[in-house]
Design a protein around this motif. Structure first.
Motif, short mmCIF file in Angstrom:
data_model
loop_
_atom_site.label_atom_id
_atom_site.label_comp_id
_atom_site.label_asym_id
_atom_site.label_seq_id
_atom_site.Cartn_x
_atom_site.Cartn_y
_atom_site.Cartn_z
N LYS A 206 -48.44 5.84 13.50
CA LYS A 206 -49.64 5.03 13.70
C LYS A 206 -49.52 4.22 14.98
O LYS A 206 -48.51 3.57 15.21
CB LYS A 206 -49.89 4.10 12.51
CG LYS A 206 -50.27 4.84 11.23
CD LYS A 206 -50.70 3.87 10.15
CE LYS A 206 -52.05 3.26 10.44
NZ LYS A 206 -53.14 4.26 10.37
N THR A 207 -50.55 4.28 15.81
CA THR A 207 -50.61 3.49 17.04
C THR A 207 -51.89 2.67 17.03
O THR A 207 -52.70 2.76 16.11
CB THR A 207 -50.60 4.42 18.27
OG1 THR A 207 -51.80 5.21 18.27
CG2 THR A 207 -49.39 5.36 18.23
N GLU A 208 -52.07 1.87 18.06
CA GLU A 208 -53.29 1.06 18.15
C GLU A 208 -54.53 1.94 18.26
O GLU A 208 -55.62 1.56 17.85
CB GLU A 208 -53.21 0.11 19.35
CG GLU A 208 -52.13 -0.95 19.20
CD GLU A 208 -52.10 -1.88 20.39
OE1 GLU A 208 -52.89 -1.66 21.33
OE2 GLU A 208 -51.30 -2.84 20.37
N GLU A 209 -54.36 3.13 18.83
CA GLU A 209 -55.50 4.04 18.99
C GLU A 209 -55.75 4.88 17.75
O GLU A 209 -56.75 5.57 17.66
CB GLU A 209 -55.26 4.99 20.18
CG GLU A 209 -55.26 4.31 21.55
CD GLU A 209 -53.98 3.53 21.82
OE1 GLU A 209 -52.95 3.90 21.22
OE2 GLU A 209 -54.04 2.57 22.60
N GLY A 210 -54.84 4.84 16.80
CA GLY A 210 -54.98 5.64 15.59
C GLY A 210 -53.69 6.40 15.29
O GLY A 210 -52.60 6.02 15.74
N ARG A 212 -51.00 9.54 15.43
CA ARG A 212 -50.53 10.53 16.40
C ARG A 212 -49.44 11.36 15.75
O ARG A 212 -48.55 10.83 15.09
CB ARG A 212 -50.00 9.82 17.64
CG ARG A 212 -49.62 10.75 18.79
CD ARG A 212 -49.52 9.94 20.08
NE ARG A 212 -48.53 8.87 19.96
CZ ARG A 212 -47.25 8.98 20.34
NH1 ARG A 212 -46.81 10.13 20.83
NH2 ARG A 212 -46.42 7.96 20.22
#
Length: 274
Positions: A206-210, A212
């Motif tokens: 999970k990243t800030e953009e969603g 991956r």
């Protein structure tokens, strides 16, 4: 011997039913299933105890269940007994400890939820228990996780790894959410899945953009320490999860599962005297 096999069959079926979020409230509200799982925690067969703990762990994912589970007669005492018993395998003790901590903090959760609702919603996507610093969650995307037989292969591979506490499958999206000890690497899980020869795993991050999907490094020689404490599950030909008319293996199958809850409750009420 047949009684022990029956106990293992019942607890494995309850574990599979509890793995479906749609069944968890019904299992806890049933008058026989939760007390029966508590009896299983004191069973002399360590495989039955571990499978019962997995079922209880699934049920504890539902926040609405936790207060009732905590107050159920014998629940907390049985978890303590598993944690303190010298013959309990390490992973069994760790899983019991994690459940104990979750239920122990049940009364505080309402206040915490109001203070951090957004954070709680994000954490709910993962297998709960992040407050346990000795364990962490890894989400795997598994190519080739197409049916129940592949799921069985994946279960066998994960159960062999020392440090795996519990896991749950999301068959519709080919994912597996695994709780592991903090000193175990995600790469070890990927190596174990690759050992099946028919599936490969990548890590979901999970990243800030969603989300991956990150592939594991090819050719990496990861040492996987095998777990000898937990006995194997039933062979495929004996496993109740291989009976599609009984096992709950997909979201939306609560109607099928409820019929089996009655069967399990009847078995529990007439069969256990230890």
């Amino acid at each position: 011997m047949s009684a022990e096999v029956d106990a293992l069959t019942v607890v494995n079926q309850l574990r599979d039913l509890a793995a479906d979020p749609l069944n968890r409230r019904a299992i806890v509200e049933d008058q026989g299933c939760l007390p029966g799982l508590i009896l299983f925690l004191d069973h002399p067969n360590p495989q039955v105890v571990y499978s019962a703990l997995l079922a209880v762990r699934y049920l504890a994912e539902c926040r609405a269940n936790r207060e009732k589970m905590k107050s159920e007669l014998g629940m907390m005492l049985s978890l303590q007994n598993v944690m303190q018993k010298s013959t309990s395998p390490g992973e069994t003790k760790l899983l019991a400890s994690e459940i104990y901590e979750i239920l122990q903090s049940a009364g505080k959760e309402a206040e915490q939820a109001e203070a951090s609702a957004a954070s709680c919603r994000r954490k709910a996507q993962f297998f709960l228990g992040s407050n346990n610093k000795r364990a962490k969650t890894v989400v795997l995307h598994i190519d080739g996780l197409d049916d129940s037989s592949r799921r069985g292969l994946c279960e066998e591979a994960l159960l062999k790894i020392r440090g795996v506490i519990s896991f749950t499958f999301q068959m519709a999206v080919k994912r597996c959410v695994v709780r592991i000890r903090s000193d175990l690497t995600a790469e070890a899980l990927g190596t174990a899945i690759a050992s099946t020869k028919v599936m490969t795993a990548q890590q979901v991050v999970k990243t800030e953009e969603g989300e991956r999907i990150v592939p594991f490094q090819e050719g990496a020689d990861v040492l996987v320490e095998e777990n000898t404490d937990i006995p194997d599950y039933l062979p495929e030909e004996e496993s109740p999860s291989q009976e599609p008319d009984k096992a709950v293996t997909r979201v939306g199958s609560i109607t099928d599962g409820m019929g089996w809850l009655g069967t399990a409750a009847n078995f529990l009420s007439r069969s256990f005297y230890w």
